[in-house]
Design a protein around this motif. Structure first.
Motif: not given
Length: 711
Positions: A23-25, A426-432
């Motif tokens: 949620s935070v990330s 999308a890549a950052i969300v996936l990594a997080v």
């Protein structure tokens, strides 16, 4: 609210931890990406609008400078001593020709030229019928000059341009011999279509190319209503000899109906007007400026952009790019936009859109009322485009300039940026998400591993073990669980062995649904089926084939055929009741698994086992064949016997299938009339005779499957 609170409490520790981290990330990343997307795409979009506006302004400066240079050149020429002298001398010589006797046959030669050369050519170029007599000269001087200069050239303007004198004794020819080189050089150097001198009475006393307008009067003659005549009157009434007047395009008959534009300037000095110089503009010169001489890509217009001019009549004043590069596609596009077919065809034929192509679009309409701007809209051709528009500040011309480029091409950087932002987010969300999942698993892995193992055992899985990684309470619990799992696996293994033996025995005797009912304790098991298909097939010739080979080899070959038949049955949804007993096979379709197309499936199965036998023959040089009988109808199946249970199938369809099979000794697939009616539109059959029964004779049909008979 209570329901949400209850759901939250029911989540495991790992889920709660993972939910908090995600949620935070994710919220932070999405907000940052949205801000970057909005600001970035807005900046890029504005940059594209600004670039198109700069292209519009650059082209506007070029075309304005072009006309300014032409006007300045015309003004300089008309102030020159040579031009003033030429105007005076040509006017005087022309006046003398009004009373000079015409050369012999002059009138006839001129009339013949108009009827055989000028008139037909004008009709051909314009596509309209022409009465050439309306353009014939009426004055003595015009007839005199055209008979000596226009007629001999026969429409060859280059020849007329280089004809300095007709060799006659007139003062006009002497004046032409002196000044023709100067004006010929002027027209060629500045790429004018023609240069004219008109006296103060409206007479065209000189033209460089000696066309049919030589000697005419633009105030009273056939060209009095043209823009040339209108602009001449303005030039003659000029308040200063420094003024120049630019006309709009008009179809000019002496140029064979080609769009023509004029630059006129009074000839004289110190306020005295000796005449008017009329310079006929080249349409190609205007197009060269607007197309950048075909350098659209180098000018920043990409693969789809262009700049064009439009007049107050909302018609184009310069050529369309696509008309030059892809005329066929251009015609299709403008016709789709509403341009009449004949107009589009005319543009393709003349390779020009000036005074032909309508551009009654938002950009042109806004520019005609004095507005400048850029917008996104459909233009006269192509898909939605970025369009920059503005009025032009060219004296005497109410023109507008439009720069356009397809939206998909112009905003390609914007779309690329937006896609990159979306992919990056999308890549950052996936990594997080992966990192949050990793951390949560590290913290909860031992408990989760044990809980998973317990659920697997509860679900019936045996032999489940969990690694004992620590010597704490969780490690002891894992060891106890592993001991319990081993004990359960041993007991279950003994039970499974006994159950497998029972199931294998039942599977060899009856179908699984019947076996299941038998295992559940039913004793009198029978089921009636209203509509299934039954096939009885017999393998012919195997006894003769196997007689000369060892029994083990013949059994192996028969088993290979039986296995192939079983595979075909499985593919077509056919359930076997008896397999290869006395080289025969009894099977059904639609009995265990109800099927609407059971008849078609059964025939397909029969065709495939026939092909299997054909392949077997080819491989083993055998002469086996299949004779099969098929019927559809009601059947009953069940277990028969008290001590020894036997699965049997009986009924009308079974009986008729057997009798259809036995109705002939020939190989092939034979069907009853009921089966034939069910699949007559799908398969091809031939008449195989009749079969006698309780209700009379019934037709038997043979399936046409290209069966190869044994020799």
């Amino acid at each position: 609210m209570r329901l949400r609170s209850s759901r939250l409490r029911s989540l495991g520790f790992q889920s709660k931890l993972l939910l908090m981290l995600l949620s935070v990330s994710i919220v932070s990343v999405v907000i940052a990406g949205a801000i970057g997307y909005v600001s970035g795409t807005t900046s890029l979009r504005n940059a594209e609008y600004q670039r198109l506006t700069q292209l519009r302004e650059s082209r506007a400066r070029e075309i304005t400078s072009f006309y300014s240079d032409i006007s300045d050149a015309a003004s300089i020429v008309t102030h020159g001593t040579q031009t003033i002298a030429a105007a005076n001398e040509f006017a005087k010589a022309f006046a003398e020709l009004q009373t000079t006797p015409l050369p012999p046959g002059a009138e006839h030669a001129v009339a013949t030229y108009y009827s055989t050369v000028f008139g037909p050519t004008l009709a051909q170029r314009t596509g309209q019928p022409v009465d050439a007599s309306l353009f014939q000269p009426t004055s003595n001087a015009a007839t005199y000059l055209q008979s000596l200069y226009t007629v001999p050239a026969q429409g060859d303007y280059e020849k007329a341009l280089n004809r300095f004198s007709a060799g006659d004794p007139s003062a006009w020819s002497a004046v032409n011999a002196r000044y023709q080189p100067f004006f010929a050089d002027l027209t060629q150097r500045f790429k004018f279509e023609d240069a004219m001198i008109l006296d103060t009475q409206g007479n065209v006393v000189y033209t460089a190319y000696k066309g049919v307008d030589l000697g005419t009067n633009v105030t009273t003659g056939p060209y009095s209503t043209t823009v040339l005549g209108t602009t001449y009157r303005k030039a003659l009434q000029a308040t200063s000899i420094d003024q120049t007047f630019i006309s709009d395009f008009e179809r000019y008959a002496p140029s064979y109906g080609r769009p023509t534009q004029w630059v006129l300037s009074p000839i004289g000095r110190d306020g005295a007007i000796a005449g008017v110089l009329a310079l006929q503009m080249s349409l190609d010169s205007v197009n060269d400026v607007m197309t950048g001489q075909g350098r659209w890509v180098q000018d920043g217009l990409g693969q789809s952009g262009e700049t064009y001019l439009a007049g107050p009549d909302k018609l184009m004043r310069s050529v369309s790019r696509e008309l030059l590069t892809d005329p066929k596609h251009y015609a299709e596009e403008v016709i789709a936009d509403g341009t009449p077919d004949d107009v589009a065809k005319r543009q393709v034929d003349v390779k020009g859109s000036v005074l032909l192509q309508p551009v009654d679009k938002m950009a042109v309409n806004r520019a005609l009322i004095g507005e400048s701007g850029v917008t996104t809209a459909r233009d006269y051709i192509g898909p939605e485009a970025l369009v920059a528009y503005a009025p032009l500040a060219i004296p005497g011309l109410d023109w507008v300039l439009v720069a356009k480029i397809d939206k998909s091409e112009a905003l390609a950087p914007v779309n690329t940026f937006a896609r990159n932002i979306a992919l990056s987010t999308a890549a950052i969300v996936l990594a997080v998400s992966l990192l949050a999942l990793l951390f949560s698993r590290i913290l909860t892995r031992p408990i989760k591993r044990l809980a998973t193992a317990v659920r697997r055992v509860a679900g019936g899985e045996l032999g489940v073990n969990v690694p004992v990684g620590a010597r704490d309470e969780i490690g002891e619990l894992a060891s106890a669980f592993n001991d319990m799992s081993v004990s359960l696996q041993t007991k279950q293994h003994l039970i499974d062995e006994q159950r497998q033996e029972n199931d294998e025995l039942l599977a060899s005797l009856m179908p699984e649904p019947v076996a299941r009912r038998y295992r559940d304790g039913e004793e009198n098991i029978s089921t009636h089926y209203r509509d299934v298909s039954v096939i009885y097939a017999q393998l012919l010739g195997f006894d003769e084939f196997s007689r000369s080979m060892p029994s083990a080899e013949s059994v192996a070959m028969l088993n290979s055929l039986a296995e192939a038949f079983d595979g075909a049955a499985e593919r077509h949804g056919v359930e076997q009741v008896r397999s290869m007993q006395d080289n025969g096979l009894l099977a059904t379709c639609g009995l265990v698994v109800p099927r609407v197309d059971h008849a078609s499936r059964t025939i397909a199965f029969a065709s495939e086992i026939t092909e299997i036998v054909h392949r077997f023959n080819d491989q083993h040089d055998a002469r086996l064949a299949i004779r099969a009988g098929i019927d559809s109808g009601p059947v009953t199946s069940g277990l028969v016997g008290q001590r020894s249970k036997i699965y049997a199938l009986w009924g009308e369809a079974v009986d008729l299938a057997n009798r259809v099979h036995a109705s002939t000794k020939a190989a092939g697939v034979f069907v009853s009339d009921r089966v034939h009616e069910a699949v007559v539109g799908i398969y091809t059959f031939s008449d195989a005779g009749t079969l006698s029964g309780a209700d009379g004779n019934e037709p038997v049909w043979r399936l046409d499957v290209g069966t190869r008979h044994p020799a």
